[in-house]
Motif scaffolding. Structure first.
Motif, mmCIF file in Angstrom:
data_model
loop_
_atom_site.group_PDB
_atom_site.id
_atom_site.type_symbol
_atom_site.label_atom_id
_atom_site.label_comp_id
_atom_site.label_asym_id
_atom_site.label_seq_id
_atom_site.Cartn_x
_atom_site.Cartn_y
_atom_site.Cartn_z
ATOM 1 N N GLY A 46 3.247 -6.451 -49.131
ATOM 2 C CA GLY A 46 4.573 -6.973 -48.777
ATOM 3 C C GLY A 46 5.593 -5.856 -48.699
ATOM 4 N N SER A 47 5.471 -4.877 -49.574
ATOM 5 C CA SER A 47 6.363 -3.719 -49.551
ATOM 6 C C SER A 47 6.118 -2.889 -48.288
ATOM 7 C CB SER A 47 6.149 -2.870 -50.803
ATOM 8 O OG SER A 47 7.080 -1.840 -50.868
ATOM 9 N N TYR A 48 4.865 -2.735 -47.923
ATOM 10 C CA TYR A 48 4.536 -2.010 -46.684
ATOM 11 C C TYR A 48 5.159 -2.708 -45.476
ATOM 12 C CZ TYR A 48 1.879 -1.460 -42.401
ATOM 13 O OH TYR A 48 1.533 -1.317 -41.082
ATOM 14 N N GLU A 49 4.968 -4.030 -45.397
ATOM 15 C CA GLU A 49 5.492 -4.794 -44.265
ATOM 16 C C GLU A 49 7.006 -4.956 -44.319
ATOM 17 O OE1 GLU A 49 3.478 -8.585 -44.488
ATOM 18 O OE2 GLU A 49 2.158 -8.005 -42.845
ATOM 19 N N ASN A 50 7.581 -4.651 -45.461
ATOM 20 C CA ASN A 50 8.993 -4.878 -45.713
ATOM 21 C C ASN A 50 9.303 -6.373 -45.584
ATOM 22 O OD1 ASN A 50 11.374 -3.887 -46.612
ATOM 23 N ND2 ASN A 50 11.951 -2.856 -44.720
ATOM 24 N N SER A 51 8.355 -7.185 -46.029
ATOM 25 C CA SER A 51 8.498 -8.632 -45.919
ATOM 26 C C SER A 51 8.630 -9.299 -47.280
ATOM 27 C CB SER A 51 7.290 -9.225 -45.183
ATOM 28 O OG SER A 51 6.111 -9.011 -45.923
ATOM 29 N N HIS A 52 8.846 -8.494 -48.316
ATOM 30 C CA HIS A 52 9.006 -9.066 -49.646
ATOM 31 C C HIS A 52 10.351 -9.796 -49.740
ATOM 32 C CE1 HIS A 52 10.265 -4.880 -49.514
ATOM 33 N NE2 HIS A 52 11.195 -5.173 -50.386
ATOM 34 N N ILE A 53 10.491 -10.602 -50.748
ATOM 35 C CA ILE A 53 11.686 -11.423 -50.919
ATOM 36 C C ILE A 53 12.888 -10.525 -51.195
ATOM 37 C CG2 ILE A 53 12.787 -13.178 -52.345
ATOM 38 C CD1 ILE A 53 9.959 -14.267 -52.899
ATOM 39 N N PHE A 112 3.254 1.903 -58.151
ATOM 40 C CA PHE A 112 3.364 3.213 -57.499
ATOM 41 C C PHE A 112 3.222 3.098 -55.987
ATOM 42 C CE2 PHE A 112 3.331 5.061 -61.652
ATOM 43 C CZ PHE A 112 4.093 6.210 -61.473
ATOM 44 N N MET A 113 2.348 2.216 -55.521
ATOM 45 C CA MET A 113 2.213 2.033 -54.074
ATOM 46 C C MET A 113 3.461 1.378 -53.481
ATOM 47 S SD MET A 113 -0.465 3.490 -53.092
ATOM 48 C CE MET A 113 -0.344 2.915 -51.424
ATOM 49 N N MET A 114 4.026 0.405 -54.185
ATOM 50 C CA MET A 114 5.286 -0.197 -53.719
ATOM 51 C C MET A 114 6.364 0.870 -53.619
ATOM 52 S SD MET A 114 5.552 -3.774 -55.761
ATOM 53 C CE MET A 114 4.042 -4.379 -56.468
ATOM 54 N N ASN A 115 6.397 1.756 -54.600
ATOM 55 C CA ASN A 115 7.369 2.841 -54.603
ATOM 56 C C ASN A 115 7.148 3.770 -53.410
ATOM 57 O OD1 ASN A 115 9.486 4.379 -55.565
ATOM 58 N ND2 ASN A 115 8.730 4.328 -57.647
ATOM 59 N N PHE A 116 5.897 4.065 -53.116
ATOM 60 C CA PHE A 116 5.552 4.913 -51.971
ATOM 61 C C PHE A 116 6.105 4.317 -50.677
ATOM 62 C CE2 PHE A 116 2.475 5.520 -48.480
ATOM 63 C CZ PHE A 116 2.594 6.895 -48.293
ATOM 64 N N TYR A 117 5.867 3.025 -50.477
ATOM 65 C CA TYR A 117 6.353 2.376 -49.256
ATOM 66 C C TYR A 117 7.872 2.275 -49.245
ATOM 67 C CZ TYR A 117 1.540 1.197 -48.129
ATOM 68 O OH TYR A 117 0.210 1.268 -47.813
ATOM 69 N N SER A 118 8.468 2.068 -50.401
ATOM 70 C CA SER A 118 9.918 2.005 -50.477
ATOM 71 C C SER A 118 10.551 3.332 -50.069
ATOM 72 C CB SER A 118 10.351 1.617 -51.897
ATOM 73 O OG SER A 118 11.749 1.533 -51.969
ATOM 74 N N VAL A 119 9.993 4.427 -50.554
ATOM 75 C CA VAL A 119 10.483 5.756 -50.165
ATOM 76 C C VAL A 119 10.313 5.944 -48.658
ATOM 77 C CG1 VAL A 119 10.068 8.249 -50.375
ATOM 78 C CG2 VAL A 119 10.149 6.816 -52.423
ATOM 79 N N ALA A 120 9.186 5.498 -48.122
ATOM 80 C CA ALA A 120 8.945 5.611 -46.680
ATOM 81 C C ALA A 120 9.985 4.820 -45.893
ATOM 82 C CB ALA A 120 7.539 5.116 -46.339
ATOM 83 N N HIS A 121 10.367 3.644 -46.370
ATOM 84 C CA HIS A 121 11.387 2.841 -45.686
ATOM 85 C C HIS A 121 12.759 3.495 -45.783
ATOM 86 C CE1 HIS A 121 8.687 -0.343 -44.645
ATOM 87 N NE2 HIS A 121 8.407 -0.645 -45.908
#
Length: 170
Positions: free
Chosen positions: A66-73, A143-152
């Motif tokens: 969900g973090s990768y897709e940026n589709s989380h709530i 940590f993976m959510m954080n990785f995608y968040s930094v990427a966004h």
């Protein structure tokens, strides 16, 4: 294909595989539990622990995806009222920075949890499995959510600087 894109796709493949395998695992564990309890009239102590351990992988890999897709709530009511594309990008950028800060704090907590668990030598109640294994999906997922968040954050930052076009969200 660039090396970064290959790594990105590799991570996504691993996440999807973990979600699929863990979902099948939970279904099989519950099926086995039902067969054992109602047909064989046997009880499998620790089945609940196993189901929770496997389900944690589903939850945290799902959160990661969900973090990768940026589709989380999100609690983002401003995007409903703001119609200007540049202003919406600024709002998304700020939202991602806030998400990133929260995830950095959660990452710190995950590291502390793992360190404390390792030091204490904690094990699960019935199966006596190391709690390091039980908490691993929390650690990896955050940590993976954080990785995608930094990427966004980087992506929206590049859009605001005019270095990249924002892909249209469907």
């Amino acid at each position: 294909m660039t090396a970064l894109k290959k790594i990105w796709n590799f991570l996504l493949t691993i996440e999807k595989t973990i979600m699929i395998v863990a979902s099948i695992g939970v279904v099989l564990l519950i099926f086995i539990s039902v067969i054992m309890r109602y047909i064989l009239e046997k009880n499998f102590p620790g089945m609940e622990e196993l189901v929770v351990m496997v389900a944690f992988w589903i939850y945290f890999m799902g959160g990661t995806y969900g973090s990768y897709e940026n589709s989380h709530i999100t609690a983002d009511i401003l995007s409903v009222f703001v119609k200007n594309e540049k202003a919406q990008t600024v709002i998304k950028f700020i939202r991602e920075i806030i998400t990133m800060v929260i995830l950095f704090a959660a990452s710190y907590c995950a590291v502390e949890l793992m360190a404390y668990t390792a030091q204490a030598g904690a094990v699960s109640a019935v199966l006596k499995v190391s709690m390091m294994i039980v908490y691993a999906p929390i650690f990896v997922g955050i940590f993976m959510m954080n990785f995608y968040s930094v990427a966004h954050v980087v992506e929206y930052g590049l859009v605001l600087l005019g270095k990249k076009r924002l892909e249209v969200e469907a």
